[in-house]
Design a protein around this motif. Structure first.
Motif, PDB file in Angstrom:
ATOM      1  N   UNK A   1      43.984  59.530  70.118  1.00 38.28           N
ATOM      2  CA  UNK A   1      43.360  58.818  71.245  1.00 38.28           C
ATOM      3  C   UNK A   1      44.404  58.159  72.128  1.00 38.28           C
ATOM      4  N   UNK A   2      44.136  58.144  73.410  1.00 42.22           N
ATOM      5  CA  UNK A   2      45.131  57.641  74.366  1.00 42.22           C
ATOM      6  C   UNK A   2      45.553  56.208  74.061  1.00 42.22           C
ATOM      7  N   UNK A   3      44.627  55.394  73.567  1.00 40.97           N
ATOM      8  CA  UNK A   3      44.941  53.999  73.309  1.00 40.97           C
ATOM      9  C   UNK A   3      45.923  53.770  72.178  1.00 40.97           C
ATOM     10  N   UNK A   4      46.152  54.768  71.310  1.00 38.32           N
ATOM     11  CA  UNK A   4      47.062  54.573  70.173  1.00 38.32           C
ATOM     12  C   UNK A   4      48.265  55.519  70.242  1.00 38.32           C
TER      13      UNK A   4
ATOM     14  N   UNK B   1      51.575  62.339  77.767  1.00 40.12           N
ATOM     15  CA  UNK B   1      50.291  61.751  78.154  1.00 40.12           C
ATOM     16  C   UNK B   1      49.581  62.575  79.217  1.00 40.12           C
ATOM     17  N   UNK B   2      50.247  63.612  79.747  1.00 39.57           N
ATOM     18  CA  UNK B   2      49.615  64.521  80.703  1.00 39.57           C
ATOM     19  C   UNK B   2      49.909  65.954  80.279  1.00 39.57           C
TER      20      UNK B   2
ATOM     21  N   UNK C   1      53.774  70.580  78.718  1.00 40.62           N
ATOM     22  CA  UNK C   1      54.456  71.850  78.986  1.00 40.62           C
ATOM     23  C   UNK C   1      55.965  71.646  79.113  1.00 40.62           C
ATOM     24  N   UNK C   2      56.374  70.536  79.692  1.00 40.12           N
ATOM     25  CA  UNK C   2      57.811  70.259  79.809  1.00 40.12           C
ATOM     26  C   UNK C   2      58.459  70.128  78.433  1.00 40.12           C
ATOM     27  N   UNK C   3      57.768  69.450  77.509  1.00 37.49           N
ATOM     28  CA  UNK C   3      58.332  69.280  76.167  1.00 37.49           C
ATOM     29  C   UNK C   3      58.385  70.601  75.413  1.00 37.49           C
ATOM     30  N   UNK C   4      57.427  71.473  75.699  1.00 36.53           N
ATOM     31  CA  UNK C   4      57.385  72.750  74.974  1.00 36.53           C
ATOM     32  C   UNK C   4      58.541  73.671  75.336  1.00 36.53           C
TER      33      UNK C   4
ATOM     34  N   UNK D   1      48.206  62.915  73.983  1.00 33.14           N
ATOM     35  CA  UNK D   1      47.017  62.075  74.149  1.00 33.14           C
ATOM     36  C   UNK D   1      45.770  62.931  74.272  1.00 33.14           C
ATOM     37  N   UNK D   2      44.676  62.489  73.610  1.00 31.19           N
ATOM     38  CA  UNK D   2      43.372  63.098  73.857  1.00 31.19           C
ATOM     39  C   UNK D   2      43.109  63.062  75.365  1.00 31.19           C
ATOM     40  N   UNK D   3      42.616  64.131  75.902  1.00 31.53           N
ATOM     41  CA  UNK D   3      42.298  64.158  77.329  1.00 31.53           C
ATOM     42  C   UNK D   3      43.435  64.595  78.213  1.00 31.53           C
ATOM     43  N   UNK D   4      44.644  64.726  77.645  1.00 32.50           N
ATOM     44  CA  UNK D   4      45.785  65.117  78.485  1.00 32.50           C
ATOM     45  C   UNK D   4      45.584  66.493  79.098  1.00 32.50           C
TER      46      UNK D   4
END
Length: 937
Positions: free
Chosen positions: A75-78, A109-110, A115-118, A133-136
């Motif tokens: 989850x984004x909050x954690x 978080x996006x 994709x940049x990290x991959x 993050x969920x929702x990214x």
């Protein structure tokens, strides 16, 4: 696969050796099951350390093959909490330098960050663990460099490509809103160059640094080039004008909307298609809070949807990308058996065609889940029959059964055949015996199938040694919270009473309920706070059902008007008049006086705001009274007198505090770095200077601060038996031993920025953070009482979570459900007040789990966690309490709560009274019927 030899989960002061061994065994079992099956659910109870088990599993795969990262979706909050925990795991649990070097954690978080990290090149030390993050992957593409790369790909091969590039370069800054520093010359140079060269031009322009990632992920570029971009060319590029005209801005606006509009723009579907067509092959997906995929319509579940004809275009971005999946959830059996099987069925989205795929194969997996579903169906029917049979029992039946067959009378059905059972004269008792026998058999059969897929460890009912005779939790219910406030008072039974002084709103709400009007006003709002009552006004405006009699509607309208008038007349007196608000305020203040931190959960935003205001007023009033008494001055002179006393403290005894802290720091060389040492000095001194601390723990009657004054203050114990000296020493131990460098910096940074607030009589804005400020609202608030709710910014929420976990501010935290999952609040708090209950006992368990975790204050102090459940007697609040207590018992036996919960919710007043008279299911029966899925069971 096996755990790395250097892995040691036992971090001194953070985790006991027993818990560390259990976690290591759990991780090893998961790895072994990965050999044959596509996934596992880790369903340990709340606070049992699922994070470190998941990280141990991830580390095993990273060590084996660091070229392919593990993805952990949370989850984004954690997200930041997982990042800190991962870095702590890396520094403290991986003892081999080479393995530690391979374990590199980065956050996305996006979607574009992901994709940049991959596709990070080897020279950048690419991430081997990505916290996503969920929702990214559901968010829109907002990165302008990626948009420009998309437009570049759409121009490629077109007639008049050079002219198109020049037109786009001239107006790109306005179409993409890239800002004045992105010049037409730079855009034209980028459009004429491959994206692999963009970084050096952008760095030269001063728009990014050498240490930044490449502006456009190669994975994005490779995928976009395979797509049909004719729509981008027709709707965006052809609209861009060749020269200026009076219609220029209109045409640029048209091009911008055609590109970005969330409804019919060309970019959203292309971005979703890019994510779906990613050429990825990754070893493991760890999904935190996996119960969120129980329904196929959720965004999270859609990520794992199968690629089938007609599938929603927003679905399947992560399907067939991962070879294994590990799902984390603390509530696997509160989902209902059908929902649990839905969660397990998400494992079908693994990469079955990979040469590293699970040995069982897709068809065998499908058959196994089908068989499990059948066994769980049978178990659900059997346990539901048992519940129905038990609820037919009367108290005399229970007495008769015990006298005839002993304390475990229900087990007689297991040892007897149907003929023998039929000889039991009491039909209701016989029904329970037979239902128990069938349920026990069905549960054991389901357990055999479920053990393969779900791993669940349960905590001990007592604290760990040397406090293993102390109950882990103590629950204080209803009016008994008043006995906690007045320690010498007798333990009160039942709920909080509605007295004559506060009866009118309750009576009016009750009358509306009898008319079938404004039911939620009575059910929820009135029992929470008078302020919350106003939140239900929209619902209350419909004062009667459409088919109600005209007389009822007229009566409802009259009663609703009187109800609103009575609530408005109460006004600021709500703190003193509302029975539950008063109990919560008095209880929190009592615990605060004793030096304890308090966590309060409430549902309504208005209730949270009211509690925040009332607690601040109560605290400021107490500070004024205590300070005025000790300083021997009028209350309006307290602020000035306190400032003078604090100045004397700084002048005469600040060096004593520093010497005391340095003596503690001498045990920890890693904290004696000048920057850290100075930061710790400043934080402690800021805390000691606050009036809220001084009036509780210091002797303010002295004219001159004598030697030994600091020692006496540091030796003042709280109600957990811990002195400030011990608390600070354990906090420094925590920073030095349990924290990695990044986590330590996060704690100290949060503490250095935490508000210490104003003191007696000061009038401050309604919040110390702009995200909580209410326009035009001014209240007397103090910084050691804080509130976190849905609109609180992630950064603020994270900072409050960190500081609440220290000995410093805030000391009372009011939270909504946003703090009920995945958050650690246990290091310095063992008191939780559930101001508003929830129909689902698992929700209450999740909330309590914030302070009931491994390494908690309760475990260190040897004092039980106190769980307070205030409820108002004689209204819907009492019904809610009874339903929750009943469901809590049956949750140990009946999987899920949908059908039985709906029966409870629709129960009449008579049925609720009948339920209150029923005997509770014995703990021994619950224990005998529980599914046993722990690693040691």
């Amino acid at each position: 696969m096996k755990l790395p030899d250097s892995l040691n989960l036992h971090v001194a002061g953070r985790l006991s050796e027993v818990d560390a061994k259990r976690q290591a065994r759990s991780a090893q079992v998961i790895l072994e099951r990965f050999g044959t099956q596509p996934g596992v659910i880790l369903g340990d109870e709340v606070g049992m350390g699922k994070t470190f088990v998941a990280l141990a599993v991830s580390a095993s795969l990273v060590v084996l093959d660091p070229s392919r990262p593990v993805v952990i979706m949370v989850p984004r909050g954690v997200v930041r909490k997982w990042e800190r925990d991962s870095n702590t795991f890396r520094s403290e649990c991986l003892r081999d330098d080479s393995e530690r070097t391979r374990f590199r954690v980065k956050v996305a978080e996006t979607g574009i960050d992901f994709l940049k990290l991959l596709d990070d090149p080897a020279e950048r030390s690419p991430a081997t663990v990505i916290v996503l993050a969920h929702g990214a992957l559901h968010g829109r593409l907002a990165d302008n460099w990626a948009k420009l790369a998309l437009l570049q790909a759409a121009i490629k091969g077109r007639h008049g490509a050079d002219q198109l590039r020049e037109r786009l370069a001239r107006y790109a800054s306005k179409v993409l809103r890239m800002g004045p520093r992105v010049t037409a010359e730079l855009v034209l140079r980028l459009l004429r160059s491959p994206t692999t060269e963009w970084k050096r031009y952008i760095v030269k322009q001063g728009l990014m640094s050498e240490s930044d990632d490449d502006p456009v992920p190669q994975l994005f570029v490779d995928t976009v080039e395979k797509l049909d971009l004719s729509d981008v060319y027709a709707r965006v590029l052809k609209v861009i004008p060749t020269r200026g005209s009076k219609y220029l801005n209109e045409r640029l606006r048209t091009a911008r909307n055609a590109l970005n509009h969330p409804g019919d723009g060309v970019l959203p579907p292309i971005w979703r298609e890019v994510l779906r067509k990613m050429n990825l092959s990754l070893p493991l997906l760890v999904l935190d809070e996996a119960h969120r995929v129980r329904h196929g319509g959720t965004q999270l579940a859609k990520l794992l949807a199968q690629h089938r004809e007609g599938l929603d275009a927003a679905s399947g971005q992560l399907a067939h990308r991962f070879e294994r999946m590990l799902f984390l959830t603390a509530t696997p059996f509160q989902l209902g058996h059908a929902e649990l099987c839905n969660v397990l069925s998400r494992f079908e989205a693994v990469a079955w065609k990979s040469h590293r795929a699970a040995a069982m194969g897709r068809e065998v997996f499908t058959d196994a889940i089908r068989d499990l579903r059948a066994k769980l169906d049978a178990m659900q029917l059997a346990t539901d029959r048992l519940e129905r049979a038990w609820k037919r029992l009367l108290v005399p039946d229970l007495d008769e059964a015990i006298s005839g067959h002993g304390e475990t009378w229900w087990t007689e059905g297991e040892r007897a055949d149907n003929a023998e059972c039929s000889s039991v004269a009491n039909e209701r008792v016989r029904g329970v015996m037979l239902a128990y026998r069938d349920a026990h058999e069905a549960i054991r059969l389901a357990e055999q199938r479920l053990r393969q897929w779900v791993l669940r460890s349960s905590r001990s009912p007592c604290l760990p040694p040397p406090f293993d005779r102390t109950p882990r939790r103590e629950r204080v219910e209803g009016a008994a919270v008043m006995s906690e406030i007045l320690e010498s008072a007798p333990m009160l039974a039942g709920g909080l009473r509605v007295t004559g002084a506060n009866a009118l709103p309750f009576l009016l709400a009750a009358r509306l309920g009898t008319l079938g009007c404004a039911h939620r006003v009575f059910c929820d709002g009135i029992a929470s706070s008078y302020e919350a009552l106003t939140e239900t006004r929209r619902e209350a405006d419909t004062v009667a059902p459409a088919d109600a009699e005209t007389g009822d509607r007229l009566q409802g309208t009259w009663h609703l008007a009187r109800l609103r008038e009575s609530v408005q007349a109460i006004g600021a007196r709500g703190r003193a008049l509302h029975p539950k608000v008063r109990a919560t305020i008095d209880l929190a203040m009592t615990l605060w006086r004793r030096g304890e931190k308090v966590l309060i959960f409430c549902h309504y935003r208005q209730t949270g705001r009211a509690l925040h205001r009332y607690l601040s007023e109560a605290m400021l009033e107490e500070i004024e009274c205590r300070a005025a008494e000790q300083l021997r001055c009028p209350r309006d002179e307290v602020p000035n007198a306190m400032r003078r006393f604090i100045d004397r403290l700084d002048r005469d005894r600040a060096t004593d505090v520093i010497e005391l802290l340095d003596a503690m720091l001498s045990c920890h060389p890693e904290l004696q770095v000048p920057k850290l040492r100075t930061s710790i000095h400043d934080i402690v001194l800021r805390f000691l200077r606050t009036p809220t601390f001084l009036v509780r723990f210091a002797d303010l009657t002295v004219d001159r601060i004598p030697g030994g004054w600091i020692d006496s203050m540091f030796d003042s114990p709280d109600s957990s038996g811990q002195t400030l000296r011990e608390v600070l020493r354990k906090f420094l131990d925590f920073l030095a031993v349990r924290c990695g460098a990044e986590e330590r910096d996060a704690y100290l940074d949060a503490l250095s920025r935490v508000q210490t607030g104003s003191h007696a009589g000061a009038e401050v804005e309604a919040s110390f953070d702009e995200d909580e400020a209410q326009v035009g609202e001014r209240s007397r608030l103090v910084a050691n009482v804080r509130r976190v709710y849905g609109d609180t910014r992630d950064q603020t929420r994270d900072r409050i979570m960190l500081t609440f976990n220290t000995p410093f501010y805030p000391e009372i935290l009011i939270a909504s459900s946003v703090m009920a999952e995945g958050v650690d609040l246990h290091l310095n708090c063992r008191h939780v007040i559930h101001h508003d209950l929830d129909w689902n006992p698992s929700s209450l368990e999740q909330r309590t789990g914030r302070v009931d975790r491994l390494g908690s204050k309760a475990e260190r102090s040897g004092r039980s966690i106190k769980v307070y459940l205030p409820y108002v007697e004689g209204c819907q609040d009492e019904k809610l309490f009874r339903v929750v207590m009943d469901r809590e018992q049956w949750f140990g036996v009946v999987m899920g709560a949908d059908e039985s919960m709906s029966r409870m919710l629709s129960a009449s007043a008579w049925e609720v009274e009948r339920m209150a008279e029923q005997p509770l299911i014995p703990t021994a029966m619950v224990d005998a019927l529980k599914l046993r899925l722990g690693v040691d069971e």
